[in-house]
Each structure stands twice: as C-alpha cells, then as structure tokens.
Write a protein that holds these residues in place. Structure first.
Motif, short mmCIF file in Angstrom:
data_model
loop_
_atom_site.label_atom_id
_atom_site.label_comp_id
_atom_site.label_asym_id
_atom_site.label_seq_id
_atom_site.Cartn_x
_atom_site.Cartn_y
_atom_site.Cartn_z
N ALA A 25 6.77 1.28 -4.49
CA ALA A 25 5.86 2.08 -5.32
C ALA A 25 4.87 1.19 -6.07
O ALA A 25 3.75 1.60 -6.38
CB ALA A 25 6.66 2.92 -6.32
N ASP A 26 5.27 -0.06 -6.35
CA ASP A 26 4.39 -1.01 -7.03
C ASP A 26 3.38 -1.65 -6.09
O ASP A 26 2.38 -2.22 -6.53
CB ASP A 26 5.19 -2.18 -7.62
N ALA A 27 3.68 -1.65 -4.79
CA ALA A 27 2.93 -2.52 -3.87
C ALA A 27 1.61 -1.89 -3.45
O ALA A 27 1.58 -0.78 -2.94
CB ALA A 27 3.79 -2.81 -2.63
N PRO A 28 0.50 -2.58 -3.66
CA PRO A 28 -0.78 -2.10 -3.15
C PRO A 28 -0.72 -2.15 -1.63
O PRO A 28 -0.04 -3.00 -1.06
CB PRO A 28 -1.78 -3.12 -3.68
N ASN A 29 -1.41 -1.22 -0.95
CA ASN A 29 -1.30 -1.27 0.51
C ASN A 29 -2.44 -2.03 1.18
O ASN A 29 -2.45 -2.20 2.37
CB ASN A 29 -1.09 0.12 1.11
N GLN A 30 -3.38 -2.55 0.41
CA GLN A 30 -4.36 -3.48 0.97
C GLN A 30 -4.60 -4.54 -0.10
O GLN A 30 -4.60 -4.24 -1.29
CB GLN A 30 -5.69 -2.79 1.29
N VAL A 31 -4.85 -5.74 0.34
CA VAL A 31 -4.95 -6.85 -0.62
C VAL A 31 -6.06 -6.61 -1.64
O VAL A 31 -5.95 -7.01 -2.79
CB VAL A 31 -5.10 -8.19 0.11
N HIS A 32 -7.13 -5.92 -1.25
CA HIS A 32 -8.25 -5.75 -2.18
C HIS A 32 -7.93 -4.74 -3.28
O HIS A 32 -8.70 -4.56 -4.20
CB HIS A 32 -9.54 -5.39 -1.45
N GLN A 33 -6.79 -4.06 -3.18
CA GLN A 33 -6.40 -3.17 -4.26
C GLN A 33 -5.66 -3.94 -5.35
O GLN A 33 -5.19 -3.35 -6.31
CB GLN A 33 -5.55 -2.02 -3.72
N GLY A 34 -5.51 -5.25 -5.20
CA GLY A 34 -5.01 -6.03 -6.30
C GLY A 34 -3.58 -6.51 -6.17
O GLY A 34 -2.71 -6.09 -6.91
N ALA A 35 -3.32 -7.40 -5.22
CA ALA A 35 -1.99 -7.99 -5.12
C ALA A 35 -1.87 -9.11 -6.15
O ALA A 35 -2.83 -9.82 -6.43
CB ALA A 35 -1.78 -8.56 -3.72
N PRO A 36 -0.69 -9.28 -6.73
CA PRO A 36 -0.50 -10.33 -7.73
C PRO A 36 -0.22 -11.70 -7.07
O PRO A 36 0.13 -11.78 -5.89
CB PRO A 36 0.73 -9.86 -8.49
N ALA A 37 -0.36 -12.74 -7.87
CA ALA A 37 0.11 -14.05 -7.45
C ALA A 37 1.61 -13.96 -7.16
O ALA A 37 2.31 -13.07 -7.67
CB ALA A 37 -0.16 -15.08 -8.55
#
Lengths: 146, 146
Positions: A25-37
């Motif tokens: 539920a926390d995971a963005p499904n594309q990197v440009h939606q804001g993945a964390p370090a």
C-alpha cells in the motif's frame, strides 16, 4: 513451440532491500511517483562481486517481487479499469509469471563493505535482490566504464 | 545479514530467442557492437500476456543466460586484462550468480500470434526468455502508455 523442454532455473537471493516502504500500500507503482532512498544489503558471500562499485555509479537492480501473483497474464495498468485490459508483458505490474523487478538506481554511499545506499528504489522492505549490473546510457556503457 | 533464510526461487521460461547468433564466439558483448535482429517465440501458454503489444513498442527483455558460469564474482570486463579486476555486479558479464540478461528492444513486427520480431538482441539462438516489460523513457512510461 513450448518451453516445457527447457526445464526451470533456480534463482538465489544475493541480498535484500532495506526500505521505509513497509507494505504494498505504501509502494509507488512507478519510480516517478516518488520512491524513497533505500539500502541494499548484499550477502557477504557475494561481497567480491561489488569490487570497484563506488558512489555515483548507476546500476540496474533486479529484485524478486516475492508478494506477486504469478498466475496473472492480463491486468488493467495501475488498477485503472478505464484502461483496456493489457497483457502483463506490456506493463510494469509486479504480477507476472516470473516476478522480477528491474530498477535503475544511483549509488550514493557505502554503509558497510557490502551495503549500498541508493537514491530511489520502489521495492518494499525485505524484497530479495537477485542481481546488480552497471547501467547503460543510450545504448552505451556509462562514461566511467569499464 | 545472510540470505540463506530467503530460500530460492523457481524461474520458468516463457519463451526462447531465435537468432542468427549461434555461439558465444558470435555474440557481441555490448549492444552497440552490433547485435542482429531476432525473434522471440513466446510459449502459447503465455500468449495472453502479450495483449496490446504492437510494432513500435519498446520492451525490456529478460533472458536466462544458460551458458554462464554462476561461480564467477570478479572479472576483467570484456576479457581485457589491462582493465582492473572488477566485481561482476559492476559489469554486464553474463557470468554472475544469477545469469539474467537485460536487453532493451523495439518490436518491429509480429511473426505469429506469439512470435515477436525485434530490432536487435545480443543473445544466442536458444537462449531462454523469462520476462518482457514495457520500457520506461527517462524515468517515465513510454508516451503510448498505458
């Protein structure tokens, strides 16, 4: 043709993702939606395979998306039912016959001899890592290669 | 950490590469050295996962480099011994603990309902294919997505 005569192959984890993303539920499904370090902890048995990696390197990280549904062949991308049903081979959905994630990252620091901090990684904490490779730029190796 | 508690995972081929490259001696080791066009034959059992793929699509192809040596952790890239010994995770060498190839291709035509012609693929004839994904451009999905 069928692939039945090719048998199957055994993938062994070489490391694990450490992330603040704790659930799908926390995971963005594309990197440009804001993945964390995140941190990639490599099994010490494979530490030799990190030789010459340094901060600034761009790498391709392959993960095993262990929570995926391997029986899904078609999906509505990003769960949007207004998008036509699409074969998973034309999506980035984690649900697919072999649930391997492909992520491009930049190494920002070593946190230990076999522990890499990376700038952004869309994988939840505990996701197995199965390979790292140097990234290519526009079809060529990175300028710092080999 | 160790990864021993993560067990291992089973990868099942979903297709196979058909290529004029017949042996490792023929295979360029980077795509810009001139990989030939190839055909990816998908197992009919997975044909549904190709839905909405069309000519012009850019895909990431994952292969299982079945002739690789999985015990290699360090190598001289491209076999050039003047290059310092480098960890395989900082190379594109096929020799690595999990010998998965990552290839970017453009689909040029369908040769059958589950058979894709692609522009250039540096994998020898008979290489198992284990996944296809839509490629991302500059961190975003291709303009034609979803």
């Amino acid at each position: 043709m069928t692939t039945g005569d090719q048998g199957s192959f055994e993938v062994r984890p070489i490391g694990v993702v450490r992330s603040t993303l704790r659930s799908l539920a926390d995971a963005p499904n594309q990197v440009h939606q804001g993945a964390p370090a995140a941190v990639i902890d490599i099994d010490p048995a494979y530490a030799g395979a990190l030789r010459r990696i340094e901060a600034g390197d761009e790498l391709i990280v392959l993960t095993w998306l262990h929570l995926a549904d391997r029986d899904v062949l078609e999906t509505h991308p990003t769960g949007d039912t207004t998008i036509p049903l699409t074969g998973v081979f034309r999506t980035r959905s984690p649900d697919r016959p072999n649930p391997i994630g492909v992520h491009r990252v930049t190494v920002t620091a070593f946190e230990g001899p076999a522990s890499l901090r990376v700038d952004a990684l869309e994988a939840i904490d505990g996701t197995p890592v199965i390979d790292l490779k140097v990234a290519m730029r526009r079809g060529r190796p990175a300028p710092s290669d080999p």
